[in-house]
Design a protein around this motif. Structure first.
Motif, PDB file in Angstrom:
ATOM      1  N   GLN A 260       0.830  -1.210   0.000  1.00 31.95           N
ATOM      2  CA  GLN A 260       0.000   0.000   0.000  1.00 31.95           C
ATOM      3  C   GLN A 260       0.867   1.264   0.000  1.00 31.95           C
ATOM      4  O   GLN A 260       0.462   2.301  -0.538  1.00 31.95           O
ATOM      5  CB  GLN A 260      -0.888   0.021   1.250  1.00 31.95           C
ATOM      6  CG  GLN A 260      -1.732  -1.225   1.451  1.00 31.95           C
ATOM      7  CD  GLN A 260      -2.758  -1.406   0.369  1.00 31.95           C
ATOM      8  OE1 GLN A 260      -3.496  -0.484   0.066  1.00 31.95           O
ATOM      9  NE2 GLN A 260      -2.799  -2.585  -0.228  1.00 31.95           N
ATOM     10  N   ARG A 261       2.043   1.155   0.587  1.00 26.63           N
ATOM     11  CA  ARG A 261       2.926   2.322   0.658  1.00 26.63           C
ATOM     12  C   ARG A 261       3.341   2.778  -0.747  1.00 26.63           C
ATOM     13  O   ARG A 261       3.568   3.969  -0.970  1.00 26.63           O
ATOM     14  CB  ARG A 261       4.159   2.004   1.502  1.00 26.63           C
ATOM     15  CG  ARG A 261       3.830   1.827   2.984  1.00 26.63           C
ATOM     16  CD  ARG A 261       5.049   1.482   3.803  1.00 26.63           C
ATOM     17  NE  ARG A 261       4.706   1.320   5.208  1.00 26.63           N
ATOM     18  CZ  ARG A 261       5.057   2.174   6.172  1.00 26.63           C
ATOM     19  NH1 ARG A 261       5.757   3.252   5.869  1.00 26.63           N
ATOM     20  NH2 ARG A 261       4.724   1.946   7.428  1.00 26.63           N
ATOM     21  N   ALA A 262       3.447   1.836  -1.673  1.00 28.05           N
ATOM     22  CA  ALA A 262       3.815   2.198  -3.046  1.00 28.05           C
ATOM     23  C   ALA A 262       2.705   3.020  -3.689  1.00 28.05           C
ATOM     24  O   ALA A 262       2.970   3.992  -4.411  1.00 28.05           O
ATOM     25  CB  ALA A 262       4.095   0.938  -3.864  1.00 28.05           C
ATOM     26  N   ILE A 263       1.448   2.651  -3.415  1.00 30.95           N
ATOM     27  CA  ILE A 263       0.328   3.416  -3.975  1.00 30.95           C
ATOM     28  C   ILE A 263       0.258   4.794  -3.336  1.00 30.95           C
ATOM     29  O   ILE A 263       0.056   5.810  -4.018  1.00 30.95           O
ATOM     30  CB  ILE A 263      -1.002   2.654  -3.765  1.00 30.95           C
ATOM     31  CG1 ILE A 263      -0.966   1.322  -4.509  1.00 30.95           C
ATOM     32  CG2 ILE A 263      -2.180   3.503  -4.241  1.00 30.95           C
ATOM     33  CD1 ILE A 263      -2.207   0.480  -4.331  1.00 30.95           C
ATOM     34  N   VAL A 264       0.430   4.848  -2.011  1.00 32.18           N
ATOM     35  CA  VAL A 264       0.420   6.136  -1.310  1.00 32.18           C
ATOM     36  C   VAL A 264       1.537   7.038  -1.845  1.00 32.18           C
ATOM     37  O   VAL A 264       1.336   8.240  -2.067  1.00 32.18           O
ATOM     38  CB  VAL A 264       0.568   5.926   0.207  1.00 32.18           C
ATOM     39  CG1 VAL A 264       0.744   7.260   0.927  1.00 32.18           C
ATOM     40  CG2 VAL A 264      -0.649   5.193   0.771  1.00 32.18           C
ATOM     41  N   ALA A 265       2.717   6.444  -2.084  1.00 29.85           N
ATOM     42  CA  ALA A 265       3.848   7.223  -2.610  1.00 29.85           C
ATOM     43  C   ALA A 265       3.559   7.705  -4.032  1.00 29.85           C
ATOM     44  O   ALA A 265       3.920   8.833  -4.399  1.00 29.85           O
ATOM     45  CB  ALA A 265       5.116   6.377  -2.585  1.00 29.85           C
ATOM     46  N   ALA A 266       2.900   6.868  -4.842  1.00 27.90           N
ATOM     47  CA  ALA A 266       2.561   7.266  -6.211  1.00 27.90           C
ATOM     48  C   ALA A 266       1.580   8.432  -6.204  1.00 27.90           C
ATOM     49  O   ALA A 266       1.725   9.390  -6.974  1.00 27.90           O
ATOM     50  CB  ALA A 266       1.963   6.078  -6.965  1.00 27.90           C
ATOM     51  N   ILE A 267       0.578   8.376  -5.321  1.00 26.02           N
ATOM     52  CA  ILE A 267      -0.381   9.478  -5.216  1.00 26.02           C
ATOM     53  C   ILE A 267       0.318  10.747  -4.752  1.00 26.02           C
ATOM     54  O   ILE A 267       0.070  11.846  -5.276  1.00 26.02           O
ATOM     55  CB  ILE A 267      -1.530   9.098  -4.256  1.00 26.02           C
ATOM     56  CG1 ILE A 267      -2.363   7.962  -4.856  1.00 26.02           C
ATOM     57  CG2 ILE A 267      -2.417  10.306  -3.965  1.00 26.02           C
ATOM     58  CD1 ILE A 267      -3.410   7.401  -3.914  1.00 26.02           C
ATOM     59  N   ALA A 268       1.228  10.619  -3.792  1.00 26.25           N
ATOM     60  CA  ALA A 268       1.970  11.783  -3.288  1.00 26.25           C
ATOM     61  C   ALA A 268       2.822  12.396  -4.395  1.00 26.25           C
ATOM     62  O   ALA A 268       2.926  13.626  -4.511  1.00 26.25           O
ATOM     63  CB  ALA A 268       2.835  11.371  -2.102  1.00 26.25           C
ATOM     64  N   SER A 269       3.425  11.529  -5.231  1.00 26.03           N
ATOM     65  CA  SER A 269       4.251  12.026  -6.330  1.00 26.03           C
ATOM     66  C   SER A 269       3.403  12.785  -7.347  1.00 26.03           C
ATOM     67  O   SER A 269       3.765  13.880  -7.796  1.00 26.03           O
ATOM     68  CB  SER A 269       4.970  10.855  -6.997  1.00 26.03           C
ATOM     69  OG  SER A 269       5.682  11.272  -8.135  1.00 26.03           O
TER      70      SER A 269
END
Length: 301
Positions: A260-269
């Motif tokens: 899930q952290r990868a998705i959260v990081a993608a949204i943040a980017s």
């Protein structure tokens, strides 16, 4: 039949009156009945199993073991999906109530005890369900008595919702429809498929839902890469408090970082390039639902 249905109806009406009065908060007795069902059926099934090791069971004891074992197995398997929820009481709780009623029938002084306990549980269950209809993954519905508003969307005709829920549904759908074209993709996180239906827009990722308990880490990481590559026209996401993400990882990943952290990081980017078109603070969540819109002319990579 009337002698049985009348007290049940009275208990349900009493529970509804308690909820609509707003004087008594959520009791939690409904959750206690779930714990009681799981633990008691497990103990009874274990006891019968030990008894079977020592001697041959009678037909009645074997049936007793079967009901207790099946009730515990069903509750335990449901427990693997989510720690405690209402489906776990079937068929265990009715079995235990029938067992108590049968035991009390031969003891006149205790004959009224079990019906009274059942009545209290029915009042509490009704009051709790109308006070807190639904709780899942950080989302908490408000009391039914506050569901007095209707959505302007024809697709939502027939629903009465709390005011902040109507503001969220109508507001997010309006942004998507105004700021995207019919062929555009949108993305919701962790799982708000309602907006795909209301807007008529497609989802760019393999999975439409990214709840941590149902999506493997490898798939979440793969969808995060798709998200960065396709750059959907709109992103609608629930801005989880950091402590909630840690709590979910402790529950579902033994404390290890999840995909899930990868998705959260993608949204943040992507959020650094996107426009924040709306932020909806709703009482049923611990954080706002935010709507990011891709700048005009900035398409997929």
């Amino acid at each position: 039949m009337f002698r049985m249905l009348a007290p049940m109806g009275g208990a349900i009406i009493a529970g509804a009156a308690i909820s609509y009065s707003g004087l008594i908060p959520y009791t939690g007795l409904a959750k206690a009945s779930i714990d009681f069902t799981l633990a008691t059926c497990g103990l009874l099934a274990s006891f019968c199993g030990l008894l079977w090791v020592k001697r041959k069971l009678s037909e009645g004891e074997a049936q007793f073991w079967l009901f207790a074992g099946v009730s515990f197995a069903i509750a335990f398997l449901l427990f693997l999906s989510w720690p405690v929820f209402e489906a776990m009481v079937i068929p265990g709780l009715p079995f235990l109530i029938a067992l108590l009623l049968d035991a009390s029938a031969s003891r006149n002084r205790y004959k009224a005890v079990v019906p009274v306990i059942c009545g209290v549980l029915l009042v509490a269950q009704t009051a709790d369900k109308l006070t807190e209809p639904y709780v899942f993954n950080g989302w908490r519905d408000g009391p039914v008595r506050l569901a007095t508003e209707t959505s302007s969307l024809p697709e939502m005709h027939g629903f009465r919702l709390p005011k902040d829920a109507v503001r969220l549904i109508d507001g997010v759908t309006d942004i998507i429809r105004r700021r995207t074209a019919p062929g555009d993709a949108i993305f919701t996180y962790p799982a708000m498929p309602l907006f795909y239906y209301l807007s008529g827009r497609k989802c760019p990722t393999y999975s439409w839902s990214h709840n941590i308990d149902s999506v493997p880490d490898a798939l979440a990481e793969s969808d995060a890469a798709i998200l960065l590559r396709t750059r959907p026209a709109v992103i609608v996401y629930y801005d989880f408090p950091p402590r909630f993400v840690e709590w979910e990882e402790a529950l579902w990943r033994g404390g290890r970082p999840s995909g899930q952290r990868a998705i959260v990081a993608a949204i943040a980017s992507l959020s650094r390039e996107y426009e924040l078109a709306g932020s909806f603070a709703v009482s049923m969540t611990g954080g706002p639902v935010k709507v990011l819109v891709r700048p005009r002319g900035a398409g997929p990579l």
